[in-house]
Design a protein around this motif. Structure first.
Motif, short mmCIF file in Angstrom:
data_model
loop_
_atom_site.label_atom_id
_atom_site.label_comp_id
_atom_site.label_asym_id
_atom_site.label_seq_id
_atom_site.Cartn_x
_atom_site.Cartn_y
_atom_site.Cartn_z
N PHE A 23 0.83 -1.20 0.00
CA PHE A 23 0.00 0.00 0.00
C PHE A 23 0.87 1.26 0.00
O PHE A 23 1.98 1.25 0.55
CB PHE A 23 -0.91 0.02 1.24
CG PHE A 23 -1.98 -1.02 1.24
CD1 PHE A 23 -2.96 -1.03 0.26
CD2 PHE A 23 -2.00 -1.99 2.22
CE1 PHE A 23 -3.95 -2.00 0.26
CE2 PHE A 23 -2.98 -2.96 2.23
CZ PHE A 23 -3.96 -2.97 1.25
N PRO A 24 0.38 2.35 -0.60
CA PRO A 24 1.13 3.61 -0.56
C PRO A 24 1.39 4.02 0.89
O PRO A 24 0.50 3.96 1.74
CB PRO A 24 0.17 4.60 -1.25
CG PRO A 24 -0.68 3.74 -2.14
CD PRO A 24 -0.86 2.45 -1.40
N GLY A 25 2.60 4.45 1.16
CA GLY A 25 2.97 4.83 2.51
C GLY A 25 3.42 3.68 3.38
O GLY A 25 3.92 3.89 4.49
N GLN A 26 3.24 2.43 2.89
CA GLN A 26 3.66 1.25 3.64
C GLN A 26 4.56 0.34 2.80
O GLN A 26 4.61 -0.86 3.01
CB GLN A 26 2.43 0.47 4.11
CG GLN A 26 1.52 1.24 5.03
CD GLN A 26 0.32 0.42 5.48
OE1 GLN A 26 0.27 -0.79 5.32
NE2 GLN A 26 -0.67 1.10 6.03
N ARG A 27 5.21 0.92 1.83
CA ARG A 27 6.05 0.13 0.94
C ARG A 27 7.48 0.10 1.44
O ARG A 27 7.93 1.05 2.07
CB ARG A 27 5.98 0.71 -0.49
CG ARG A 27 4.58 0.58 -1.08
CD ARG A 27 4.41 1.33 -2.38
NE ARG A 27 3.07 1.08 -2.93
CZ ARG A 27 2.54 1.75 -3.95
NH1 ARG A 27 3.25 2.70 -4.54
NH2 ARG A 27 1.33 1.47 -4.37
N PRO A 28 8.23 -0.99 1.23
CA PRO A 28 7.84 -2.18 0.46
C PRO A 28 6.86 -3.07 1.22
O PRO A 28 6.87 -3.12 2.44
CB PRO A 28 9.17 -2.92 0.24
CG PRO A 28 9.98 -2.55 1.44
CD PRO A 28 9.61 -1.12 1.75
N GLY A 29 6.03 -3.73 0.45
CA GLY A 29 5.06 -4.66 1.01
C GLY A 29 4.66 -5.65 -0.07
O GLY A 29 5.26 -5.68 -1.15
N GLY A 30 3.66 -6.46 0.20
CA GLY A 30 3.19 -7.41 -0.78
C GLY A 30 4.24 -8.41 -1.22
O GLY A 30 5.07 -8.85 -0.42
N THR A 183 3.25 -6.54 6.41
CA THR A 183 2.44 -6.39 5.19
C THR A 183 3.03 -7.16 4.01
O THR A 183 3.39 -6.58 2.97
CB THR A 183 2.30 -4.90 4.82
OG1 THR A 183 3.60 -4.32 4.72
CG2 THR A 183 1.48 -4.17 5.85
N ASP A 184 3.16 -8.46 4.18
CA ASP A 184 3.64 -9.30 3.07
C ASP A 184 2.48 -9.56 2.11
O ASP A 184 1.41 -8.94 2.22
CB ASP A 184 4.21 -10.61 3.62
CG ASP A 184 3.12 -11.55 4.07
OD1 ASP A 184 2.20 -11.07 4.79
OD2 ASP A 184 3.15 -12.74 3.71
N LEU A 185 2.69 -10.47 1.19
CA LEU A 185 1.69 -10.73 0.15
C LEU A 185 0.36 -11.20 0.74
O LEU A 185 -0.71 -10.70 0.36
CB LEU A 185 2.23 -11.77 -0.83
CG LEU A 185 1.32 -12.15 -2.00
CD1 LEU A 185 0.90 -10.92 -2.78
CD2 LEU A 185 2.04 -13.14 -2.92
N MET A 186 0.39 -12.15 1.67
CA MET A 186 -0.84 -12.65 2.26
C MET A 186 -1.54 -11.58 3.10
O MET A 186 -2.77 -11.48 3.10
CB MET A 186 -0.54 -13.87 3.13
CG MET A 186 -0.29 -15.14 2.34
SD MET A 186 -1.74 -15.68 1.39
CE MET A 186 -2.88 -16.09 2.70
N THR A 187 -0.78 -10.78 3.81
CA THR A 187 -1.37 -9.71 4.62
C THR A 187 -2.07 -8.69 3.74
O THR A 187 -3.19 -8.24 4.06
CB THR A 187 -0.27 -9.00 5.44
OG1 THR A 187 0.52 -9.97 6.12
CG2 THR A 187 -0.89 -8.06 6.46
N ILE A 188 -1.42 -8.32 2.63
CA ILE A 188 -2.03 -7.38 1.70
C ILE A 188 -3.32 -7.97 1.12
O ILE A 188 -4.34 -7.28 1.00
CB ILE A 188 -1.06 -7.02 0.56
CG1 ILE A 188 0.13 -6.22 1.10
CG2 ILE A 188 -1.78 -6.24 -0.54
CD1 ILE A 188 -0.20 -4.83 1.57
N GLY A 189 -3.27 -9.24 0.76
CA GLY A 189 -4.46 -9.89 0.21
C GLY A 189 -5.62 -9.84 1.18
O GLY A 189 -6.76 -9.55 0.79
N ARG A 190 -5.33 -10.11 2.44
CA ARG A 190 -6.39 -10.07 3.45
C ARG A 190 -6.89 -8.65 3.64
O ARG A 190 -8.10 -8.41 3.80
CB ARG A 190 -5.85 -10.62 4.78
CG ARG A 190 -6.88 -10.68 5.90
CD ARG A 190 -7.95 -11.70 5.57
NE ARG A 190 -9.01 -11.68 6.57
CZ ARG A 190 -10.06 -10.86 6.54
NH1 ARG A 190 -10.19 -9.98 5.57
NH2 ARG A 190 -10.99 -10.92 7.48
#
Length: 244
Positions: A23-30, A183-190
């Protein structure tokens, strides 16, 4: 094309950047953060494994049993429990530390990966022919030269398939960092789905796409490893023909 399918595609397309880089402001993530966590865990874990795996074969009983203790402890604990212990207990203020969720995840993955890789390193070093080691010593190789250029060079070829399998497994295991809010990939998905009942129809397609991203990375790593094996075999063949 069916409107439902179009809606699914539009939903995934609208959230693609969030899934890939956060998410913007929380990168890197996903996906980007998942890759970083896995690469860090594998890299630092390998450095740990060099020490611990080599220590497994030490003649000093304290080093040998200390290495065995480390492996059994961190290999025996579930990764999700290790994450909670490091973040909530060791990283809690009672020890005077204030570890962020990301740092706790990095430490946990490195320790966890190091335990498994230590066994791989130990097995690889055990597979090195003793005649090869003795020959290197006869021609004047010091202990460090023998270890780095003879033992490790031979052992890496033996260890590569197991390392690749462990690396892929660790990459998939990064999904459990969701328990401490990383905020990894699964967290972002949720988070993308949220609690909005209107998003219920996107659950299956979103998690299928997340699964596809995990598969894509794992398949790419496996393919690259196989190609590197073929290249190494070709190099060895050319080297043997030149020195025939």
């Amino acid at each position: 094309m069916d409107n439902q399918i179009l809606d699914q595609i539009e939903f995934l397309a609208a959230n693609l950047s969030n899934l890939l880089i956060g998410f913007p402001g929380q990168r890197p993530g996903g996906l980007l953060l998942s890759l970083f966590l896995a690469v860090f865990g594998i890299g630092v874990g390998f450095l740990i494994a060099l020490l611990v795996g080599s220590g497994r074969g030490s003649r000093v009983w304290l080093i040998r049993w200390g290495s065995r203790f480390y492996i059994e402890i961190f290999r025996g604990l579930p990764l999700i429990l290790l994450l909670v212990l490091i973040y909530q207990i060791i990283g809690g203020r009672r020890f005077g530390l204030d570890i962020s969720p990301r740092l706790a995840a990095l430490i946990s993955l490195a320790l966890y990966s190091g335990a498994y890789q230590s066994e791989i390193v130990h097995a690889g070093l055990q597979a090195v022919p003793i005649q090869l080691v003795e020959s290197a010593r006869v021609v004047g190789g010091n202990p460090w030269q023998v270890f780095l250029w003879i033992k490790m060079r031979y052992a890496i070829r033996v260890m590569l398939p197991a390392f690749v399998g462990q690396a892929i497994s660790l990459f998939k295991d990064t999904s459990v960092v969701i328990v401490i809010g990383v905020t990894d990939l699964m967290t972002i998905g949720r988070a993308v789905l949220g609690s909005d009942v209107k998003n219920l129809s996107f659950w299956v397609s979103l998690y299928l796409f997340v699964g596809f991203l995990y598969f894509l990375v794992a398949f790419t790593a496996s393919t690259l490893a196989k190609r590197s094996e073929h290249i190494q075999r070709s190099v060895d063949l050319v080297y043997s023909l030149v020195n025939f």
